[in-house]
Design a protein around this motif. Sequence first.
Motif, PDB file in Angstrom:
ATOM      1  N   PHE A  50      42.103  32.537  45.971  1.00 47.78           N
ATOM      2  CA  PHE A  50      40.367  32.073  46.104  1.00 47.78           C
ATOM      3  C   PHE A  50      39.647  33.134  46.777  1.00 47.78           C
ATOM      4  CE2 PHE A  50      42.474  27.715  46.033  1.00 47.78           C
ATOM      5  CZ  PHE A  50      42.342  27.346  45.131  1.00 47.78           C
ATOM      6  N   ALA A  51      37.973  33.123  46.174  1.00 53.31           N
ATOM      7  CA  ALA A  51      36.938  34.053  46.641  1.00 53.31           C
ATOM      8  C   ALA A  51      36.477  33.196  47.680  1.00 53.31           C
ATOM      9  CB  ALA A  51      35.934  33.743  45.747  1.00 53.31           C
ATOM     10  N   THR A  52      35.842  34.666  48.662  1.00 53.71           N
ATOM     11  CA  THR A  52      35.610  33.789  49.698  1.00 53.71           C
ATOM     12  C   THR A  52      34.054  34.200  50.229  1.00 53.71           C
ATOM     13  OG1 THR A  52      35.675  35.868  51.048  1.00 53.71           O
ATOM     14  CG2 THR A  52      37.366  34.561  51.264  1.00 53.71           C
ATOM     15  N   ASP A  53      33.219  34.611  50.855  1.00 51.84           N
ATOM     16  CA  ASP A  53      31.681  34.528  50.698  1.00 51.84           C
ATOM     17  C   ASP A  53      31.516  36.176  50.593  1.00 51.84           C
ATOM     18  OD1 ASP A  53      31.153  31.745  51.508  1.00 51.84           O
ATOM     19  OD2 ASP A  53      30.395  32.171  53.373  1.00 51.84           O
ATOM     20  N   SER A  54      32.709  36.607  50.721  1.00 50.82           N
ATOM     21  CA  SER A  54      32.124  38.051  50.611  1.00 50.82           C
ATOM     22  C   SER A  54      33.861  38.887  49.640  1.00 50.82           C
ATOM     23  CB  SER A  54      32.738  38.629  51.962  1.00 50.82           C
ATOM     24  OG  SER A  54      34.030  38.651  52.848  1.00 50.82           O
ATOM     25  N   THR A  55      34.362  38.222  49.558  1.00 51.29           N
ATOM     26  CA  THR A  55      35.663  38.386  48.017  1.00 51.29           C
ATOM     27  C   THR A  55      35.435  37.774  46.713  1.00 51.29           C
ATOM     28  OG1 THR A  55      37.237  37.191  49.406  1.00 51.29           O
ATOM     29  CG2 THR A  55      36.928  39.093  49.984  1.00 51.29           C
ATOM     30  N   ALA A  56      35.765  38.549  46.249  1.00 52.90           N
ATOM     31  CA  ALA A  56      36.524  37.489  44.912  1.00 52.90           C
ATOM     32  C   ALA A  56      37.494  36.911  44.704  1.00 52.90           C
ATOM     33  CB  ALA A  56      35.908  38.938  43.452  1.00 52.90           C
ATOM     34  N   GLU A  57      37.667  36.419  43.886  1.00 58.12           N
ATOM     35  CA  GLU A  57      38.969  35.703  43.591  1.00 58.12           C
ATOM     36  C   GLU A  57      40.010  36.800  43.145  1.00 58.12           C
ATOM     37  OE1 GLU A  57      40.289  31.621  41.384  1.00 58.12           O
ATOM     38  OE2 GLU A  57      38.585  32.798  40.618  1.00 58.12           O
ATOM     39  N   THR A  58      41.046  37.416  43.860  1.00 62.15           N
ATOM     40  CA  THR A  58      41.910  37.949  43.227  1.00 62.15           C
ATOM     41  C   THR A  58      43.253  37.395  43.001  1.00 62.15           C
ATOM     42  OG1 THR A  58      42.649  38.177  45.342  1.00 62.15           O
ATOM     43  CG2 THR A  58      40.671  39.321  44.649  1.00 62.15           C
ATOM     44  N   ALA A  59      44.170  38.393  42.192  1.00 63.05           N
ATOM     45  CA  ALA A  59      45.878  37.891  41.614  1.00 63.05           C
ATOM     46  C   ALA A  59      46.748  37.734  42.966  1.00 63.05           C
ATOM     47  CB  ALA A  59      45.682  38.342  40.324  1.00 63.05           C
ATOM     48  N   LEU A  60      47.392  36.745  42.731  1.00 59.96           N
ATOM     49  CA  LEU A  60      48.374  36.560  43.726  1.00 59.96           C
ATOM     50  C   LEU A  60      49.827  36.850  43.389  1.00 59.96           C
ATOM     51  CD1 LEU A  60      48.958  35.941  46.848  1.00 59.96           C
ATOM     52  CD2 LEU A  60      48.852  33.571  46.339  1.00 59.96           C
ATOM     53  N   LEU A  61      50.780  37.605  44.061  1.00 62.26           N
ATOM     54  CA  LEU A  61      51.930  37.887  43.520  1.00 62.26           C
ATOM     55  C   LEU A  61      53.040  37.729  44.877  1.00 62.26           C
ATOM     56  CD1 LEU A  61      51.294  40.486  41.076  1.00 62.26           C
ATOM     57  CD2 LEU A  61      52.825  38.094  40.677  1.00 62.26           C
ATOM     58  N   LEU A  62      53.435  36.786  44.441  1.00 66.98           N
ATOM     59  CA  LEU A  62      54.537  36.541  45.745  1.00 66.98           C
ATOM     60  C   LEU A  62      56.080  36.738  45.217  1.00 66.98           C
ATOM     61  CD1 LEU A  62      53.806  33.293  48.051  1.00 66.98           C
ATOM     62  CD2 LEU A  62      52.831  36.073  48.226  1.00 66.98           C
ATOM     63  N   HIS A  63      57.175  37.539  46.481  1.00 65.08           N
ATOM     64  CA  HIS A  63      58.439  38.107  45.542  1.00 65.08           C
ATOM     65  C   HIS A  63      59.470  37.770  46.710  1.00 65.08           C
ATOM     66  CE1 HIS A  63      61.859  40.442  45.035  1.00 65.08           C
ATOM     67  NE2 HIS A  63      62.229  40.225  43.197  1.00 65.08           N
ATOM     68  N   TRP A  64      61.274  36.639  46.125  1.00 61.58           N
ATOM     69  CA  TRP A  64      61.480  36.618  46.495  1.00 61.58           C
ATOM     70  C   TRP A  64      62.536  37.427  46.416  1.00 61.58           C
ATOM     71  CZ3 TRP A  64      63.432  32.999  51.129  1.00 61.58           C
ATOM     72  CH2 TRP A  64      64.477  32.634  50.964  1.00 61.58           C
ATOM     73  N   ASP A  65      63.683  37.482  48.113  1.00 55.06           N
ATOM     74  CA  ASP A  65      64.593  38.775  47.641  1.00 55.06           C
ATOM     75  C   ASP A  65      66.094  37.941  47.943  1.00 55.06           C
ATOM     76  OD1 ASP A  65      64.492  38.634  50.517  1.00 55.06           O
ATOM     77  OD2 ASP A  65      63.934  40.333  50.759  1.00 55.06           O
ATOM     78  N   GLY A  66      66.026  36.348  48.328  1.00 54.60           N
ATOM     79  CA  GLY A  66      66.796  36.038  48.845  1.00 54.60           C
ATOM     80  C   GLY A  66      67.074  35.995  50.723  1.00 54.60           C
ATOM     81  N   THR A  67      66.634  36.403  50.411  1.00 59.69           N
ATOM     82  CA  THR A  67      65.652  36.160  52.337  1.00 59.69           C
ATOM     83  C   THR A  67      64.812  36.109  53.325  1.00 59.69           C
ATOM     84  OG1 THR A  67      67.556  37.950  53.050  1.00 59.69           O
ATOM     85  CG2 THR A  67      65.997  37.003  54.790  1.00 59.69           C
TER      86      THR A  67
END
Length: 386
Positions: free
Chosen positions: A228-245
Motif C-alpha cells: 500500500f501507498a504511504t505518505d511518502s511512497t506510491a503503491e507498488t507491486a508485491l511479489l513473494l516466492h515459496w521455495d519449499g522452505t
Amino acid sequence: MHTSKSSRHRKVSRSPMVAALAAGAVAVGGLIAAGTVWAGPAPAAKDVASAPARVAGQWQSTAVPVAKGDLTAVAALSDKQAWSVGYRLKSATELEALALHWDGTSWTQQSTLPKDTFPQALAVRSASDIWAVGATAAHWDGTSWTTRNLDRDPAGRLTPDAVVTTSDGKAWTAGRAVPQGIKNGVPAVQAWDGTAWRRQTLPDVGKGELTSLTAVAPDDIWAAGTSFATDSTAETALLLHWDGTSWTRVAAPAGATDEHRWLSGITALGADDIWAVGGSSSKGGDLPYAVHWDGKKWTDVKTPAVADGRLRAVGRAGDGVLWAAGGKGAVSVALRFDAQERRWEQAADPGVVVRGFTTVPSSADLWTVGIAKQGDLVPAVTRFTG
C-alpha cells in the motif's frame, strides 16, 4: 468504505457488505443496490437456454440460472467441465452463496455453499476436489460443501482473495489479515495440509495485500499483490516466492515516483516463464500493467494504453496463446499476447463487468464471469471461442 488508492483495485470488501445488509442494502461485486426488489427464484435448469451457436473469435453471452446476484470466480477442467461461484440475491437483505456447473451445453446450479462463505476465488483439482475461499474456506468433495475454518492470524482476520492447489494434495490461500480496516491490512498466506489450514510466516513487507497465487510445483509457488501507498511512497507491486522452505520477497520493477502499481493476477507457464498482471496509475486513470519473470528477474512488458483497463487475471489457453482480462466499472478489456512481436494487443471486448476469468485446458476457449453492464445486478457469463 475505504476508497484510497490502496484498495481501489480490490474485489469485494466483506465488512461493507455485512454493514450494507444490516442497513437494508446489498453490496455485491463492489456495487450497492439499495432497496433492490427480489426478482423471485431463478428458472429451473430445464428452463435455462443452452449456449447459442458458437462463432470463432468472438465473446458470446451464455445463460445462467441466477436472476439477480453476482458471479465472482470461474475455473475449468475441460470444455465440458467448468465451475463458477458467486451469490444469488434472495431478498433486499439476504444473499445465498452458490456454485454453478457447466456440462458442455448449459450452466446449472450445482449446489449452495455454507452460510457466510462469500466466495471470491476458486480452485478445481477435480470434479470431487474443489476449493472456494472468501470470508472463510469451503471444500467440495463431489457431494457436499464443508467449511474448513482458516487458521487464526494474530495480525487480524484473514480475508482471502486467491486459492491454488498443488500436486502434493495441498491447497494454498492468500489475501490480507485485517486488524482494523482495509488500509491497515498486511499480506497473509495459509496452507491446507490435509487436516487444517496453517498460517505461513511471511517477510515483513509492511501494509498491503495478496490477490493471486500460482504454483509451478509444491516447492515453487508465487503470490502477487500490492504494497500500500504511504505518505511518502506510491503503491507498488508485491511479489513473494515459496521455495519449499520459506517465503521471500522478490523485487518488482520500480515505477516512476508518482506512479501507483498493483498486481491482481499471476500464472506460471514454467519455472522461468511467469506472468503477473494488474494496473498502474499516475495522473490519469487506471491502465493495464504486466510483468514477466524469466527465472532471474521481473521486467515490465508494455501493454496498450486502455483507459480504465486494469487487469484482473492472466492465463494461457490450450492453443498456447496468453490472455489477460479485466476492466473497471463499465469498461471491460481482454488482451492477447503476440509472442512473435513480444507485445500485448487489445482483443475483442468480453462485454461483461469482469470479476473472474479462466482459460480452458486442451481448448482455445475462455470464460469470463461477473455482472452484466446493463440491468441491476444481473449475473453474466461470456465465452470466447478460439
